[in-house]
Design a protein around this motif. Structure first.
Motif: not given
Length: 107
Positions: A73-76, A79-80
């Motif tokens: 899972r990627k953090t925000k 992702q940005i």
């Protein structure tokens, strides 16, 4: 009283009767062996079906014990960052990206 004498058979006749008995016994052996082969084929089919079930269960067990790897899972922020790098790879510059987002870049 007239006694009937027993007709004696020759050794060739006795041998012919014995050959006939041997032939009958050989035929019965062939019949038994045919039944044996048929039964063995049935048991082999049952064994094969059971082995197939075992293979399927082993495959399920293997799938259960070795789950598929999932993407982490990627953090925000990650992702940005990946979004910005994709935009840069497509040929956009930082100024263009900022304009599209409606943000001003502070230097």
């Amino acid at each position: 009283m007239s006694e009937q004498k027993r007709v004696r058979r020759t050794s060739q006749q006795i041998a012919a009767d014995l050959d006939q008995q041997i032939a009958e016994l050989n035929e019965s052996i062939q019949g038994v062996e045919a039944k044996k082969a048929e039964a063995a084929a049935k048991f082999d089919a049952k064994i094969d079906s059971i082995n197939e079930k075992i293979r399927k269960l082993q495959a399920r067990k293997h799938d259960l014990l070795t789950p598929k790897k999932r993407a982490p899972r990627k953090t925000k922020a990650q992702q940005i960052k990946s979004l910005v790098t994709k935009a840069q790879k497509s040929g956009m510059k930082l100024n263009e990206i900022a304009e599209k987002l409606g943000v001003s870049i502070e230097e």
